[in-house]
Design a protein around this motif. Structure first.
Motif, mmCIF file in Angstrom:
data_model
loop_
_atom_site.group_PDB
_atom_site.id
_atom_site.type_symbol
_atom_site.label_atom_id
_atom_site.label_comp_id
_atom_site.label_asym_id
_atom_site.label_seq_id
_atom_site.Cartn_x
_atom_site.Cartn_y
_atom_site.Cartn_z
ATOM 1 N N ALA A 92 -8.419 1.655 2.778
ATOM 2 C CA ALA A 92 -8.015 0.254 2.771
ATOM 3 C C ALA A 92 -7.943 -0.355 1.368
ATOM 4 C CB ALA A 92 -8.958 -0.562 3.657
ATOM 5 N N PRO A 93 -8.908 -0.078 0.471
ATOM 6 C CA PRO A 93 -8.817 -0.681 -0.880
ATOM 7 C C PRO A 93 -7.541 -0.322 -1.633
ATOM 8 C CG PRO A 93 -11.026 0.151 -0.490
ATOM 9 C CD PRO A 93 -10.184 0.631 0.655
ATOM 10 N N SER A 94 -6.904 0.780 -1.259
ATOM 11 C CA SER A 94 -5.680 1.178 -1.958
ATOM 12 C C SER A 94 -4.543 0.185 -1.709
ATOM 13 C CB SER A 94 -5.246 2.584 -1.515
ATOM 14 O OG SER A 94 -4.927 2.604 -0.136
ATOM 15 N N LEU A 95 -4.659 -0.617 -0.637
ATOM 16 C CA LEU A 95 -3.628 -1.622 -0.363
ATOM 17 C C LEU A 95 -3.596 -2.699 -1.437
ATOM 18 C CD1 LEU A 95 -3.910 -2.230 3.488
ATOM 19 C CD2 LEU A 95 -2.140 -0.973 2.263
ATOM 20 N N LEU A 96 -4.718 -2.876 -2.152
ATOM 21 C CA LEU A 96 -4.763 -3.893 -3.198
ATOM 22 C C LEU A 96 -3.822 -3.550 -4.349
ATOM 23 C CD1 LEU A 96 -8.604 -4.594 -3.314
ATOM 24 C CD2 LEU A 96 -6.839 -5.877 -2.113
ATOM 25 N N GLY A 97 -3.391 -2.297 -4.406
ATOM 26 C CA GLY A 97 -2.458 -1.881 -5.449
ATOM 27 C C GLY A 97 -1.005 -2.078 -5.065
ATOM 28 N N VAL A 98 -0.754 -2.475 -3.824
ATOM 29 C CA VAL A 98 0.618 -2.724 -3.365
ATOM 30 C C VAL A 98 0.957 -4.176 -3.655
ATOM 31 C CG1 VAL A 98 2.208 -2.630 -1.423
ATOM 32 C CG2 VAL A 98 0.306 -1.023 -1.541
ATOM 33 N N LYS A 99 1.738 -4.405 -4.703
ATOM 34 C CA LYS A 99 2.075 -5.754 -5.138
ATOM 35 C C LYS A 99 3.582 -6.000 -5.040
ATOM 36 C CE LYS A 99 -2.139 -6.657 -6.803
ATOM 37 N NZ LYS A 99 -3.000 -7.756 -6.315
ATOM 38 N N GLN A 100 3.939 -7.228 -4.746
ATOM 39 C CA GLN A 100 5.356 -7.601 -4.734
ATOM 40 C C GLN A 100 5.850 -7.747 -6.165
ATOM 41 O OE1 GLN A 100 6.208 -11.332 -2.812
ATOM 42 N NE2 GLN A 100 8.410 -10.985 -2.754
ATOM 43 N N GLY A 101 6.929 -7.064 -6.495
ATOM 44 C CA GLY A 101 7.467 -7.112 -7.847
ATOM 45 C C GLY A 101 7.984 -8.484 -8.215
ATOM 46 N N ASP A 102 8.131 -8.715 -9.532
ATOM 47 C CA ASP A 102 8.585 -10.024 -10.023
ATOM 48 C C ASP A 102 9.915 -10.443 -9.416
ATOM 49 O OD1 ASP A 102 6.341 -10.175 -11.568
ATOM 50 O OD2 ASP A 102 7.287 -9.430 -13.388
ATOM 51 N N ARG A 103 10.794 -9.471 -9.187
ATOM 52 C CA ARG A 103 12.116 -9.782 -8.635
ATOM 53 C C ARG A 103 12.363 -9.073 -7.304
ATOM 54 N NH1 ARG A 103 15.198 -12.303 -12.516
ATOM 55 N NH2 ARG A 103 14.355 -12.261 -14.636
ATOM 56 N N GLU A 104 11.296 -8.622 -6.689
ATOM 57 C CA GLU A 104 11.418 -7.908 -5.416
ATOM 58 C C GLU A 104 11.510 -8.896 -4.263
ATOM 59 O OE1 GLU A 104 9.182 -4.296 -2.958
ATOM 60 O OE2 GLU A 104 8.070 -5.473 -4.443
ATOM 61 N N SER A 105 12.397 -8.629 -3.325
ATOM 62 C CA SER A 105 12.553 -9.507 -2.169
ATOM 63 C C SER A 105 11.361 -9.362 -1.230
ATOM 64 C CB SER A 105 13.843 -9.172 -1.413
ATOM 65 O OG SER A 105 13.747 -7.882 -0.811
ATOM 66 N N LEU A 106 11.140 -10.389 -0.435
ATOM 67 C CA LEU A 106 10.040 -10.354 0.530
ATOM 68 C C LEU A 106 10.274 -9.246 1.553
ATOM 69 C CD1 LEU A 106 7.443 -11.562 1.647
ATOM 70 C CD2 LEU A 106 8.833 -13.219 2.930
ATOM 71 N N ARG A 107 11.513 -9.033 1.933
ATOM 72 C CA ARG A 107 11.835 -7.979 2.893
ATOM 73 C C ARG A 107 11.450 -6.595 2.350
ATOM 74 N NH1 ARG A 107 15.217 -7.579 7.168
ATOM 75 N NH2 ARG A 107 16.177 -9.626 6.760
ATOM 76 N N SER A 108 11.795 -6.341 1.097
ATOM 77 C CA SER A 108 11.477 -5.058 0.480
ATOM 78 C C SER A 108 9.966 -4.856 0.381
ATOM 79 C CB SER A 108 12.102 -4.969 -0.909
ATOM 80 O OG SER A 108 11.682 -3.796 -1.590
ATOM 81 N N TYR A 109 9.249 -5.924 0.000
ATOM 82 C CA TYR A 109 7.789 -5.821 -0.121
ATOM 83 C C TYR A 109 7.144 -5.539 1.234
ATOM 84 C CZ TYR A 109 2.947 -7.403 -0.319
ATOM 85 O OH TYR A 109 1.576 -7.481 -0.189
ATOM 86 N N MET A 110 7.596 -6.215 2.283
ATOM 87 C CA MET A 110 7.027 -6.017 3.620
ATOM 88 C C MET A 110 7.250 -4.576 4.084
ATOM 89 S SD MET A 110 5.546 -8.829 4.458
ATOM 90 C CE MET A 110 5.228 -8.487 6.189
ATOM 91 N N GLU A 111 8.417 -4.017 3.782
ATOM 92 C CA GLU A 111 8.707 -2.633 4.174
ATOM 93 C C GLU A 111 7.787 -1.660 3.449
ATOM 94 O OE1 GLU A 111 12.829 -2.162 3.339
ATOM 95 O OE2 GLU A 111 13.506 -3.235 5.143
#
Length: 287
Positions: A92-111
């Motif tokens: 679970a702590p590894s999820l803290l490394g999944v960040k939304q990029g500066d120009r990444e869309s919300l859809r891409s981040y959710m996927e």
């Protein structure tokens, strides 16, 4: 153990195990698939090696003759041999490394986030919700859920889906009002690629002082002894390569060592005589 394999028997169609991932996942997958065939215990032992490859099949082939009495016996030996790989599984702590990029869309981040969740065993709902919200880039969607006590990952995902649809519908509506007509898919892709290309910065100096270390190493060291002016914002650049990151601009799209803005800043310091001592002190920095 000798066993006659029925003519109609078909080994489970599944990804082969190479010895580098969690063995319990592979064993569970195999057991659930072969259970549907109603095969005997001896057939289990015969079929299991067909799901192994590389290091795992080498281990099986080295087992002493007649050392396996049952499939349960084989499963225990398999888990004991590759048990250390369980520690390498994502937690679970590894999820803290999944960040939304500066120009990444919300859809891409959710996927990307949903895909990361699939690799984690026994992921609690609280950890998933915390990881998802923690990785969001600050913006309208983040503000919209910050004051709400969300305890269900599905609830967050539903809110994200509604926000994505609403935003995309607004963009379509604005385009329709302005009389904009969408080109074909290929032409639209080409125009996006051209727009995503960074505009080439003009060379401010005819010649640049040769450096004994990389531009990124100079930048990291000079920050501690000189005041570096903030970078100029890069316009007309929506995306860029996600594998190239500029430490100076703090965005993806081009590497630090090829940043002309930073080259100009470093050259200015060099011409002011502020870089000689720095270069002398950093000969031991690897290129």
């Amino acid at each position: 153990m000798k066993a006659k394999v029925p003519k109609k028997f078909k080994a489970p169609d599944m990804t082969q195990y190479d010895g580098t991932s969690d063995p319990s996942h592979h064993l569970s997958n195999f057991s659930s698939r072969i259970y549907l065939t109603d095969a005997s215990d001896a057939i289990h032992c015969k079929a299991f090696p067909t799901t192994l490859t590389k290091t795992a099949i080498k281990w099986f082939n080295r087992l002493p003759l007649r050392s396996i009495a049952s499939f349960d016996d084989l499963a225990k030996k398999f888990l004991a041999r590759f048990f250390i790989q369980k520690d390498k599984a994502m937690h679970a702590p590894s999820l803290l490394g999944v960040k939304q990029g500066d120009r990444e869309s919300l859809r891409s981040y959710m996927e990307r986030f949903n895909k990361a969740c699939l690799d984690i065993q026994n992921l609690s709902t609280e950890a998933a919700v915390m990881g998802l919200i923690n990785g969001l880039r600050k913006g309208p969607f983040t503000h919209s859920i910050s004051n709400k006590h969300l305890t269900s990952l599905n609830e967050v995902q539903e809110r994200a889906k509604k926000y994505i649809n609403m935003k995309e519908n607004c963009q379509l509506g604005e385009a329709s009002k302005s009389g904009f007509s969408y080109p074909s898919q290929n032409k639209d892709k080409e125009s996006r690629e051209k727009e995503d290309q960074p505009t080439e910065k003009p060379r401010k100096y005819h010649n640049y002082t040769p450096l004994w270390v990389s531009l990124m190493d100079v930048y990291k060291k000079i920050c501690n002894i000189e005041k570096i002016p903030p970078p100029h914002p890069i316009k007309h650049k929506r995306g860029g390569s996600r594998t190239e990151y500029c430490e100076y601009h703090r965005i993806y799209g081009h590497p630090t060592n090829e940043c002309y803005d930073l080259k100009n800043v470093i050259e200015k310091l060099a011409q002011e005589g502020k870089l000689d001592r720095f270069i002398t002190n950093t000969r031991d920095i690897p290129k």
